[in-house]
Design an enzyme around this catalytic site. Structure first.
Site, PDB file in Angstrom:
ATOM      1  N   TYR A  23       0.788  -1.237   0.000  1.00  9.47           N
ATOM      2  CA  TYR A  23       0.000   0.000   0.000  1.00  9.47           C
ATOM      3  C   TYR A  23       0.821   1.289   0.000  1.00  9.47           C
ATOM      4  CZ  TYR A  23      -3.551  -3.446   1.224  1.00  9.47           C
ATOM      5  OH  TYR A  23      -4.381  -4.538   1.215  1.00  9.47           O
ATOM      6  N   ASN A  75     -12.321   3.563  -3.351  1.00 10.66           N
ATOM      7  CA  ASN A  75     -11.536   2.413  -2.927  1.00 10.66           C
ATOM      8  C   ASN A  75     -12.272   1.856  -1.708  1.00 10.66           C
ATOM      9  OD1 ASN A  75      -9.797   0.486  -2.061  1.00 10.66           O
ATOM     10  ND2 ASN A  75      -7.995   1.820  -1.881  1.00 10.66           N
ATOM     11  N   HIS A  81     -14.822  -6.755  -2.283  1.00  9.68           N
ATOM     12  CA  HIS A  81     -14.913  -8.156  -2.680  1.00  9.68           C
ATOM     13  C   HIS A  81     -16.243  -8.810  -2.304  1.00  9.68           C
ATOM     14  CE1 HIS A  81     -10.785  -7.311  -3.442  1.00  9.68           C
ATOM     15  NE2 HIS A  81     -10.511  -7.107  -2.167  1.00  9.68           N
ATOM     16  N   ASP A  88     -25.057  -1.906  -4.573  1.00  9.04           N
ATOM     17  CA  ASP A  88     -26.416  -1.438  -4.881  1.00  9.04           C
ATOM     18  C   ASP A  88     -26.547   0.067  -4.679  1.00  9.04           C
ATOM     19  OD1 ASP A  88     -27.111  -3.981  -5.543  1.00  9.04           O
ATOM     20  OD2 ASP A  88     -28.442  -4.340  -3.842  1.00  9.04           O
ATOM     21  N   HIS A 101      -7.720   0.795  -6.535  1.00 14.15           N
ATOM     22  CA  HIS A 101      -6.981   0.046  -5.511  1.00 14.15           C
ATOM     23  C   HIS A 101      -5.523   0.438  -5.581  1.00 14.15           C
ATOM     24  CE1 HIS A 101     -10.481  -2.349  -4.775  1.00 14.15           C
ATOM     25  NE2 HIS A 101     -10.617  -2.435  -6.079  1.00 14.15           N
ATOM     26  N   ARG A 112      -9.176 -11.607  -3.505  1.00 18.21           N
ATOM     27  CA  ARG A 112      -9.090 -10.194  -3.920  1.00 18.21           C
ATOM     28  C   ARG A 112      -9.316 -10.016  -5.412  1.00 18.21           C
ATOM     29  NH1 ARG A 112      -7.018  -7.687   0.725  1.00 18.21           N
ATOM     30  NH2 ARG A 112      -5.622  -9.079   1.843  1.00 18.21           N
TER      31      ARG A 112
END
Ligand code: DQA
Length: 150
Positions: A23, A75, A81, A88, A101, A112
């Site tokens: 990250y 993100n 996932h 929705d 991501h 993932r």
């Protein structure tokens, strides 16, 4: 200025502390600051929001309907996932949604590799660390400009 909403989901407030190989080193505040700066240079006003509560993120998306946002960058972290609720909610918006991501979700664990948000998104950018967000903002600027001149 056209408004763009950037949403960060669960655990993204821990950037800078989480696995830096996946990250990167930047924390969320730095990323949000860079997004706002880049946004200003592209003629976009960027609002950012992070929550670890799925319902809060859903409500922010609902409010986005009335708030005159022209695009959403999201993100959703691990919710990507499996959260049909966020999927929705996003589907209620009739503006472009870009999924982002930091890590390359296709080069990691199997779970993932699947995004339930991808089918309601205009596109997805992953694997470029914090630059994934910046690329998404540039994509949004292009999309909005093209929509205007079309
Ligand atoms: C992430 C990827 C997700 O799989 C993970 O759960 C995250 C971060 C990313 O930005 O690479 O929290 O969305």
């Amino acid at each position: 200025m056209k408004k763009v909403l950037v949403l960060h989901g669960v655990n993204l407030n821990m950037l800078g502390t989480r696995d830096q190989r996946q990250y990167g080193r930047a924390n969320l505040e730095e990323i949000d600051g860079e997004l706002q700066e880049l946004g200003a240079s592209l003629g976009l006003s960027v609002e950012t929001f992070q929550s670890n509560h799925e319902g809060k993120l859903v409500e922010k998306i609902h409010q986005g309907r009335a708030a005159d946002f022209r695009a959403v960058i999201i993100n959703a972290g691990a919710w990507t996932h499996y959260s049909y609720a966020i999927r929705d909610a996003l589907e209620l918006l009739d503006i472009p949604i870009v999924e982002v991501h930091l890590s390359n979700i296709y080069a990691r664990e199997d779970f993932r590799r699947h995004s339930v948000l991808a089918p309601v998104s205009r596109g997805q950018i992953c694997g470029f660390g914090k630059h994934s967000y910046m690329l998404a903002l540039r994509a949004v600027a292009e999309l909005l400009q093209t929509a205007e001149t079309a």
